[in-house]
Design an enzyme around this catalytic site. Structure first.
Site, PDB file in Angstrom:
ATOM      1  N   GLU A  48     -12.264  76.004  30.984  1.00 31.95           N
ATOM      2  CA  GLU A  48     -12.323  75.698  29.552  1.00 31.95           C
ATOM      3  C   GLU A  48     -13.735  75.885  29.012  1.00 31.95           C
ATOM      4  OE1 GLU A  48     -11.114  72.062  26.468  1.00 31.95           O
ATOM      5  OE2 GLU A  48     -10.613  71.938  28.598  1.00 31.95           O
ATOM      6  N   LYS A  58     -31.803  62.127  -0.261  1.00 34.03           N
ATOM      7  CA  LYS A  58     -33.142  62.011   0.322  1.00 34.03           C
ATOM      8  C   LYS A  58     -32.952  61.436   1.729  1.00 34.03           C
ATOM      9  CE  LYS A  58     -37.780  60.136  -0.580  1.00 34.03           C
ATOM     10  NZ  LYS A  58     -37.983  59.445   0.699  1.00 34.03           N
ATOM     11  N   ALA A  75     -42.753  63.070  -3.330  1.00 33.14           N
ATOM     12  CA  ALA A  75     -42.144  63.181  -4.656  1.00 33.14           C
ATOM     13  C   ALA A  75     -42.449  61.910  -5.431  1.00 33.14           C
ATOM     14  CB  ALA A  75     -40.631  63.375  -4.531  1.00 33.14           C
TER      15      ALA A  75
END
Length: 645
Positions: free
Chosen positions: A34, A106, A81
């Site tokens: 797998e 944010k 900011a």
């Protein structure tokens, strides 16, 4: 294209969990077949899209340890900011622009800068002081969502946040000795680890929030470009009324899966935004909206002390219940002694509490500051001495009793684990119940549960069948490899590798203990080193530790270690060999076991001391380094032919 990128990300997340189960827990959750099928599908998608993630198993990025983090100058200052908690300010900001604004989360993690040259990952840099950051490129394979290759051949620079989801944060805290207080600290600490192998299990993911280069005219186009290159982009919304978006709760922090401490509002028109310039603190093209943390007054009732398995006593402030955001809150974690001291707590003091980012209960301040509450000098679990101990830059309350039951549970779990003494069924709540009721106080007690048969059967959640299964697991574990036995006690730095080394050198416990008593120079053994040697000697010279080892040795039958076959009659005997890439005839452990049978040392990294490299499909940096150093590289078929000869 989008569907293919999403499928790649899905495969990477699945395969990372599978790799952790295999390498970290030694407990595979998928078959080799797998795994190979997933590997092939991922490789095909990488070829179709031109995007290859650094965490992709097809790349096999090396995991070396760096002595320190190099410093890098940012292409432009990383500024903050301007901040506000008023939607009116947001609307005023939006009204000054020529069009729509982009609203995005944010994120609260570690900001990273990623540079590409000619479509290839060149460097990953932390924010640092805004002008100079740290080079953490070596950890790229530990972070989901960072492409190693992108289809764009121009120079590209991306900024984003390395975060750990709330769910991932909870999972990591279950595995570590000292739980993290917030996903931000977990992300920051993990990225800065010098050893990439240590950071791999940390659930890190990268989310892009800004395209620095190339410069596109709008934020909307920038986000679309980033998505086309294979990045996960911060969830966002383009709107003319950002204040209304915030007021309408379209961004609900309580249900958002990633840690966030606000929203970012910026002008979609990047040309206009750039024309506004910047201050020394922030760029004028964007503003951050921070949620107002409403505080609630209450009365301090005391500190709840809880032992952890590392010996640290966690501190939780208890106070009269208050309703915050619709739920009853009556406690908040203090994390460490430094925070406790700063609050100057006393019974009955008036506290102001809140939910940080509307999620985590926290104490904002103590209005009374009576400072009369004293931390205990004993452990509430064992009664042992509790002292304030500095670990790194932080002070913690620590239980000094090496036999504290809370710490012992962790040690017993390690001892019983699959890759050590392999006591089936002896873990988690089962082991905690047996320790809490006093049935297991030492490692040897695990082999004498029959003394308490009736009491164990009577425990909640147990019964005759549960007891019998436990006993079957205990009896099966009596046949043990000497190397696993040595590593099971969890002595510092004495793991399975050192256990095998000691097993090969001494063979028996008596011989090993005699060497300790005779002053044997263990540091002289290849792969041991002075620190591991010192820990080994200190462990086996300590009377209590030695007696524990001797007591368990009476309960087990040591398996005879298999001798290497044809160790002197093949070209690999005494050589250092590194296998890399996907091999057809061997699993990851299988090739190393085969090399040991041949008398070779199975290396994990390529160096001048490496004699051969066996390379399969997907071999990456190890193969490149082998070519650079002029080391002989063999295909798997050539290796098999040399063995046959």
């Amino acid at each position: 294209m989008e569907n293919k990128i999403n499928r790649m990300k899905e495969l990477l997340a699945i395969m990372k969990k599978e790799e952790l189960a295999y390498y970290l827990n030694d407990d595979p959750i998928v078959s080799d077949r797998e795994w190979d099928s997933q590997f092939d599908e991922l490789a095909a998608l990488e070829k179709e899209t031109g995007i290859i993630y650094a965490s992709s198993p097809t790349q096999k990025v090396g995991g070396g340890i760096l002595p320190s983090l190099p410093k890098v100058i940012h292409s432009k200052p990383m500024l903050s900011a301007a901040k506000t908690k008023s939607t009116e300010d947001i609307d005023k900001f939006a009204g000054k622009g020529p069009g729509d604004c982009m609203v995005s989360w944010k994120l609260d993690g570690l900001t990273l800068v990623i540079r590409y040259a000619n479509g290839k990952l060149e460097r990953i840099i932390t924010r640092g002081d805004g002008n100079i950051g740290e080079d953490v490129t070596h950890n790229c394979a530990s972070i989901l969502g960072i492409p190693q290759y992108i289809p764009c051949t121009d120079d590209v620079e991306v900024r984003g946040e390395c975060v750990v989801s709330w769910a991932g944060f909870d999972e990591v805290n279950k595995r570590v000795d000292e739980p993290y207080a917030h996903p931000r600290g977990l992300a920051a600490g993990s990225v800065r680890l010098l050893n990439q192998r240590e950071s791999a299990p940390r659930e890190l993911q990268f989310v892009a929030f800004e395209l620095v280069q190339p410069f596109l005219s709008t934020v909307e186009n920038s986000y679309a470009f980033l998505a086309e290159q294979g990045f996960s982009v911060v969830p966002h919304l383009l709107t003319k009324t950002p204040g209304q978006v915030i007021d309408d709760k379209l961004f609900d922090v309580k249900t958002f899966p990633l840690p966030a401490d606000g929203l970012i509002v910026e002008y979609n028109d990047k040309v206009f935004g750039k024309s506004l310039g910047a201050t020394g603190h922030h760029e004028n093209c964007r503003i951050a909206f921070k949620w107002e943390d409403a505080t609630h007054k209450t009365k301090f009732l005391g500190v709840r002390i809880q032992p952890t398995r590392s010996g640290i006593l966690s501190l939780t402030a208890m106070f009269k219940p208050v309703m915050i955001d619709g739920s009853k809150v009556q406690k908040a974690t203090l994390h460490n002694v430094d925070i406790f001291r700063k609050l100057q707590l006393g019974i009955g003091d008036e506290l102001e509490v809140y939910k940080a980012n509307m999620i985590i209960p926290a104490v904002a301040k103590n209005n009374t500051k009576s400072g009369t509450y004293k931390l205990p000098d004993t452990c509430p679990c064992c009664g042992g001495k509790a002292v304030v101990e500095q670990r790194g830059e932080t002070n913690y309350l620590v239980c000094t009793n090496s036999r504290c039951s809370a710490k012992r549970v962790r040690q017993f779990e390690h001892f019983c684990a699959r890759t050590y003494m392999e006591v089936s069924g002896m873990a988690g709540a089962t082991l905690e119940a047996l320790v809490d009721d006093g049935f297991i106080k030492t490692f040897a007690d695990i082999y004498h549960l029959d003394r308490y048969k009736e009491q164990i059967i009577a425990l909640d959640g147990f019964g005759k069948r549960s007891y019998e299964k436990l006993q079957d697991g205990v009896e099966a574990s009596r046949d043990a490899a000497f190397s696993s036995f040595l590593a099971a006690f969890g002595a510092p730095l004495i793991g399975r590798h050192i256990g095998k080394l000691l097993e090969k050198q001494f063979g028996t416990l008596d011989a090993l203990l005699k060497a300790v008593d005779d002053g044997f120079d263990f540091a002289s053994l290849e792969g041991m080193g002075p620190k591991k040697a010192a820990n080994l000697v200190a462990w086996l010279k300590d009377p209590e530790s030695r007696q524990e080892v001797l007591d368990v040795a009476k309960e087990v039958r040591f398996k005879v270690a298999p001798k290497a076959t044809a160790a002197t009659n093949n070209p690999f005997n005494g050589k250092t060999v590194v296998a890399t890439g996907s091999l057809q005839h061997f699993t990851r452990d299988g090739i190393n076991k085969k090399l040991e049978e041949l008398g070779a040392k199975a290396g994990s990294s390529v160096s001048k001391k490496t004699d051969y490299v066996i390379a399969g499909p997907g071999a990456g940096s190890k193969l490149a380094k082998a070519h650079d150093l002029g080391i002989t590289v063999l295909t798997e078929e050539e290796f098999l032919e040399m063995i046959a000869e």
